[in-house]
Design a protein around this motif. Structure first.
Motif, mmCIF file in Angstrom:
data_model
loop_
_atom_site.group_PDB
_atom_site.id
_atom_site.type_symbol
_atom_site.label_atom_id
_atom_site.label_comp_id
_atom_site.label_asym_id
_atom_site.label_seq_id
_atom_site.Cartn_x
_atom_site.Cartn_y
_atom_site.Cartn_z
ATOM 1 N N VAL A 102 45.103 89.565 -139.224
ATOM 2 C CA VAL A 102 45.661 88.266 -139.616
ATOM 3 C C VAL A 102 45.429 87.267 -138.487
ATOM 4 C CG1 VAL A 102 47.765 87.019 -140.236
ATOM 5 C CG2 VAL A 102 47.436 89.363 -141.029
ATOM 6 N N GLN A 103 44.980 86.060 -138.862
ATOM 7 C CA GLN A 103 44.820 84.996 -137.860
ATOM 8 C C GLN A 103 45.653 83.787 -138.275
ATOM 9 O OE1 GLN A 103 42.982 82.010 -138.664
ATOM 10 N NE2 GLN A 103 41.873 82.653 -140.496
ATOM 11 N N ASP A 104 46.090 83.037 -137.259
ATOM 12 C CA ASP A 104 47.035 81.956 -137.525
ATOM 13 C C ASP A 104 46.451 80.569 -137.316
ATOM 14 O OD1 ASP A 104 48.964 82.083 -134.378
ATOM 15 O OD2 ASP A 104 46.832 81.799 -134.788
ATOM 16 N N MET A 105 45.111 80.465 -137.257
ATOM 17 C CA MET A 105 44.510 79.164 -136.955
ATOM 18 C C MET A 105 43.761 78.556 -138.127
ATOM 19 S SD MET A 105 45.176 77.723 -134.157
ATOM 20 C CE MET A 105 43.811 76.568 -133.991
ATOM 21 N N ASP A 106 43.958 79.084 -139.329
ATOM 22 C CA ASP A 106 43.317 78.511 -140.509
ATOM 23 C C ASP A 106 41.779 78.561 -140.399
ATOM 24 O OD1 ASP A 106 43.298 75.439 -142.404
ATOM 25 O OD2 ASP A 106 43.846 77.454 -143.071
ATOM 26 N N HIS A 107 41.265 79.572 -139.725
ATOM 27 C CA HIS A 107 39.821 79.706 -139.560
ATOM 28 C C HIS A 107 39.185 80.224 -140.844
ATOM 29 C CE1 HIS A 107 39.976 80.132 -134.878
ATOM 30 N NE2 HIS A 107 40.014 78.875 -135.279
ATOM 31 N N GLU A 108 38.044 79.628 -141.180
ATOM 32 C CA GLU A 108 37.312 80.098 -142.362
ATOM 33 C C GLU A 108 36.593 81.417 -142.090
ATOM 34 O OE1 GLU A 108 37.851 75.761 -143.232
ATOM 35 O OE2 GLU A 108 37.432 76.965 -141.443
ATOM 36 N N ASN A 109 36.027 81.555 -140.910
ATOM 37 C CA ASN A 109 35.193 82.724 -140.606
ATOM 38 C C ASN A 109 36.006 83.847 -139.992
ATOM 39 O OD1 ASN A 109 32.383 80.720 -139.354
ATOM 40 N ND2 ASN A 109 33.119 81.063 -141.429
ATOM 41 N N MET A 110 35.799 85.051 -140.507
ATOM 42 C CA MET A 110 36.430 86.227 -139.910
ATOM 43 C C MET A 110 35.419 87.369 -139.873
ATOM 44 S SD MET A 110 40.367 86.118 -141.293
ATOM 45 C CE MET A 110 40.967 87.235 -140.019
ATOM 46 N N TYR A 155 32.890 84.267 -144.568
ATOM 47 C CA TYR A 155 32.888 82.853 -144.183
ATOM 48 C C TYR A 155 33.870 82.031 -145.003
ATOM 49 C CZ TYR A 155 29.220 83.001 -147.760
ATOM 50 O OH TYR A 155 28.500 83.246 -148.901
ATOM 51 N N ASP A 156 34.563 82.678 -145.929
ATOM 52 C CA ASP A 156 35.630 81.983 -146.659
ATOM 53 C C ASP A 156 36.336 82.999 -147.552
ATOM 54 O OD1 ASP A 156 35.668 78.563 -147.948
ATOM 55 O OD2 ASP A 156 37.303 79.964 -147.521
ATOM 56 N N VAL A 157 37.406 82.561 -148.180
ATOM 57 C CA VAL A 157 38.155 83.447 -149.073
ATOM 58 C C VAL A 157 37.225 83.996 -150.156
ATOM 59 C CG1 VAL A 157 40.060 83.554 -150.715
ATOM 60 C CG2 VAL A 157 40.283 82.211 -148.632
ATOM 61 N N SER A 211 37.965 93.084 -147.744
ATOM 62 C CA SER A 211 38.681 92.270 -148.726
ATOM 63 C C SER A 211 39.187 91.022 -148.028
ATOM 64 C CB SER A 211 39.846 93.064 -149.297
ATOM 65 O OG SER A 211 40.661 92.252 -150.116
ATOM 66 N N ARG A 212 38.980 89.871 -148.666
ATOM 67 C CA ARG A 212 39.487 88.602 -148.130
ATOM 68 C C ARG A 212 40.093 87.815 -149.299
ATOM 69 N NH1 ARG A 212 37.320 84.603 -144.281
ATOM 70 N NH2 ARG A 212 39.168 83.452 -143.604
ATOM 71 N N GLU A 213 41.321 88.121 -149.620
ATOM 72 C CA GLU A 213 42.028 87.468 -150.725
ATOM 73 C C GLU A 213 42.741 86.194 -150.278
ATOM 74 O OE1 GLU A 213 41.880 88.381 -153.971
ATOM 75 O OE2 GLU A 213 40.367 89.811 -153.278
ATOM 76 N N LYS A 214 43.113 86.145 -149.015
ATOM 77 C CA LYS A 214 43.760 84.963 -148.446
ATOM 78 C C LYS A 214 43.018 84.568 -147.173
ATOM 79 C CE LYS A 214 48.413 85.762 -150.217
ATOM 80 N NZ LYS A 214 49.840 85.872 -149.858
ATOM 81 N N LYS A 215 43.069 83.306 -146.859
ATOM 82 C CA LYS A 215 42.281 82.796 -145.741
ATOM 83 C C LYS A 215 42.668 83.476 -144.428
ATOM 84 C CE LYS A 215 40.659 78.317 -144.171
ATOM 85 N NZ LYS A 215 40.896 76.846 -144.293
#
Lengths: 111, 114
Positions: B24-32, B50-52, B67-71
């Motif tokens: 989980v990241q808290d900076m609203d980053h698109e890329n993970m 690169y996005d949800v 899995s990336r269901e939330k940003k």
């Protein structure tokens, strides 16, 4: 993809400057040069990055050669807490790109 | 400061189990990103997003899914864990504004498959 070459390890004395070299002879014109470090039992930590000009921040300085085929990370006064593996990485300028980590340089700091 | 949190520092699982690693990241980053780190091999990219709901394979995606269901959340899934997946797993995030943006890493999950 452009690769970087770093020495496997370096030693430094505490409170002396450290110059960590990195060669990237196949760098492209839009690649950024990033440096990260990884302390034991932690994830990598961002240190500094640059494109063409030398850069300074509170952690370090980055000196980039005029032809951009090499760069040097400079720690002005090494402390024992700077003992870590330092990674030099080229980052493409396009959004969403990944970083490719090589072996890095293990810096040992002697008291 | 950016905070990237991985759900476990240490995890022990058995061969054949389905394993979930959460980030989980808290900076609203698109890329993970998900990496694994093994001695002598450096960090290797498994998957990135690169996005949800978007994902791309990295260098070593075999045996993994994501899995990336939330940003803010990016999960790595080992469908049927094997002993060669014993490793340190690192999650990272970044803003997508090109190569000038650094990646921010979590402290890693050391996973052992018995």
């Amino acid at each position: 993809d452009a690769k970087t070459t770093q020495p496997n390890s370096m030693e430094s004395n505490e409170e002396e400057p450290v110059h960590l070299p990195c060669n990237h002879s196949t760098i492209s014109g839009t690649d950024y040069i990033h440096w990260y470090r990884q302390l034991p039992s932690q994830g990598p930590e961002y240190v500094i990055h640059g494109l063409t000009s030398n850069v300074n921040n509170r952690m370090a300085s980055l000196a980039i050669a005029e032809d951009r085929k090499s760069s040097t990370l400079i720690l002005h006064r090494a402390t024992l807490r700077d003992a870590a593996v330092y990674y030099c990485i080229l980052a493409k300028s396009n959004a969403g790109n990944m970083l490719t980590f090589g072996g890095g340089t293990r810096l040992m700091v002697k008291p | 400061d950016v905070k990237v949190t991985q759900s476990s520092r240490y995890l022990v699982k058995r061969t054949g189990e389905k394993v979930f690693l959460e980030c989980v990241q808290d900076m609203d980053h698109e890329n993970m990103f998900w990496y694994r780190q093994d001695p002598g091999l450096g960090l290797r990219l498994i998957y990135f997003s690169y996005d949800v709901k978007m994902k791309e394979k990295g260098d070593i995606p075999e045996g993994y899914s994501v899995s990336r269901e939330k940003k803010e959340r990016f999960s790595l899934i080992l469908e049927s864990a094997s002993t060669n997946q014993t490793s340190m797993y690192l999650c990272a995030s970044r803003s997508p504004r090109g190569g000038s943006q650094p990646q921010h890493f979590g402290d890693g999950t050391r996973l052992s498959i018995l």
